[in-house]
Design a protein around this motif. Structure first.
Motif, PDB file in Angstrom:
ATOM      1  N   GLU A  65     -43.018   9.728 -22.657  1.00 34.37           N
ATOM      2  CA  GLU A  65     -42.169   8.929 -23.548  1.00 34.37           C
ATOM      3  C   GLU A  65     -42.290   7.434 -23.224  1.00 34.37           C
ATOM      4  N   ALA A  81     -42.378  13.698 -32.914  1.00 43.05           N
ATOM      5  CA  ALA A  81     -42.026  14.432 -31.695  1.00 43.05           C
ATOM      6  C   ALA A  81     -41.386  13.516 -30.655  1.00 43.05           C
ATOM      7  N   GLY A  82     -41.784  12.234 -30.665  1.00 43.68           N
ATOM      8  CA  GLY A  82     -41.232  11.283 -29.709  1.00 43.68           C
ATOM      9  C   GLY A  82     -41.853  11.363 -28.337  1.00 43.68           C
ATOM     10  N   ALA A  83     -43.090  11.886 -28.277  1.00 43.05           N
ATOM     11  CA  ALA A  83     -43.776  12.018 -26.993  1.00 43.05           C
ATOM     12  C   ALA A  83     -45.285  11.976 -27.208  1.00 43.05           C
ATOM     13  N   THR A 129     -35.564  18.318 -20.728  1.00 36.87           N
ATOM     14  CA  THR A 129     -35.367  17.418 -21.875  1.00 36.87           C
ATOM     15  C   THR A 129     -36.396  16.289 -21.929  1.00 36.87           C
ATOM     16  N   GLY A 131     -40.605  14.710 -22.099  1.00 36.09           N
ATOM     17  CA  GLY A 131     -41.616  14.627 -23.143  1.00 36.09           C
ATOM     18  C   GLY A 131     -42.203  15.971 -23.524  1.00 36.09           C
ATOM     19  N   LYS A 134     -39.863  17.833 -25.772  1.00 36.71           N
ATOM     20  CA  LYS A 134     -39.892  17.331 -27.144  1.00 36.71           C
ATOM     21  C   LYS A 134     -41.053  17.940 -27.915  1.00 36.71           C
TER      22      LYS A 134
END
Length: 248
Positions: A65, A81-83, A129, A131, A134
């Motif tokens: 991240e 996905a944010g990663a 929680t 990367g 995600k």
């Protein structure tokens, strides 16, 4: 010689270097793959400056991240996905590369777990929680499964505390995925603190860890009769997807 590599910390148990070194040897590819164990993501710009022939990077814990802030572009899937676990270097412009982030974890995880998903698998618990969590959540959503992230310190309604897991929660979420480093080689007796006694033959335990082959988490699931799967196949699949990204 074109350089590829892996950033993260620590990297003592990294699979990527041996995988790509062997690949380059077998396929007569003139390239090298190096480990870059940086202790802070602040070291990333300096790393790029010191390796002007970089072709691509993999990203692992704890920077999937944090590295996003240094990238010029994001693939739509990685953005959602944010990663990011793959960085492609575009050298079409002189002097400075364009860095684009991708997520091949999603591809690797999806292909690896899909054959094990049964009709009764409707909900999942993702332990961790970060990367990797995600990426797993994004993949599960695409497969039609709902999920909850399990955290020591829940931050929103999508997360649940380990201490709040009960019999109903475990029966409503029959796919359990460990994305934490608990149980890795060197600390093989460790495992996430979930109520294993409420799991059974309808459950599927998936561990992103691949060394050891059967972690304490998987052993606990196996003892309850659950199906188990480790992260080795996922690792190979995401590595090959990364190679395709670097060369597309």
């Amino acid at each position: 010689m074109k350089t590829f590599g892996l950033i993260g910390y620590p990297l003592s148990q990294s699979f990527s270097q041996s995988h790509f070194t062997e690949k380059f040897k077998q396929e007569n590819i003139e390239a090298r793959y190096l480990n870059f164990p940086i202790t802070s993501i602040d070291e990333f710009p300096g790393l790029i400056n010191h390796h002007p022939y970089m072709g691509g990077l993999n990203v692992t814990i704890p920077y999937k991240e944090k590295v996003i802030q240094y990238l010029d572009e994001l693939d739509p899937i990685a953005k959602e996905a944010g990663a990011v676990n793959v960085i492609k270097f575009d050298w079409s412009k002189p002097h400075k590369p364009i860095l684009k982030g991708y997520n091949s974890d999603i591809i690797g995880f999806s292909k690896s777990i899909q054959p094990f998903i049964k009709a009764h698998h409707k909900g999942a618990l993702i332990l961790g929680t970060g990367g990797a969590a995600k990426a797993v959540g994004f993949a599960l959503k695409k497969m039609g499964l709902t999920y909850k992230l399990v955290s020591r310190t829940p931050k929103n309604d999508d997360q649940i505390a380990y201490g709040n897991l009960n019999e109903k929660t475990m029966k409503d979420h029959q796919v359990i995925i460990n994305t934490t480093p608990l149980g890795m080689y060197g600390d093989m007796d460790a495992k996430p603190t979930i109520p294993y006694q409420f799991c059974g033959p309808d459950h599927l335990f998936f561990d992103l860890i691949y060394n050891p082959e059967i972690t304490a988490f998987l052993k606990a699931g196996q003892k309850q009769g659950a199906a188990i799967k480790n992260g080795l196949e996922m690792l190979h699949l995401q590595a090959e997807a990364a190679w395709e990204i670097w060369n597309q």
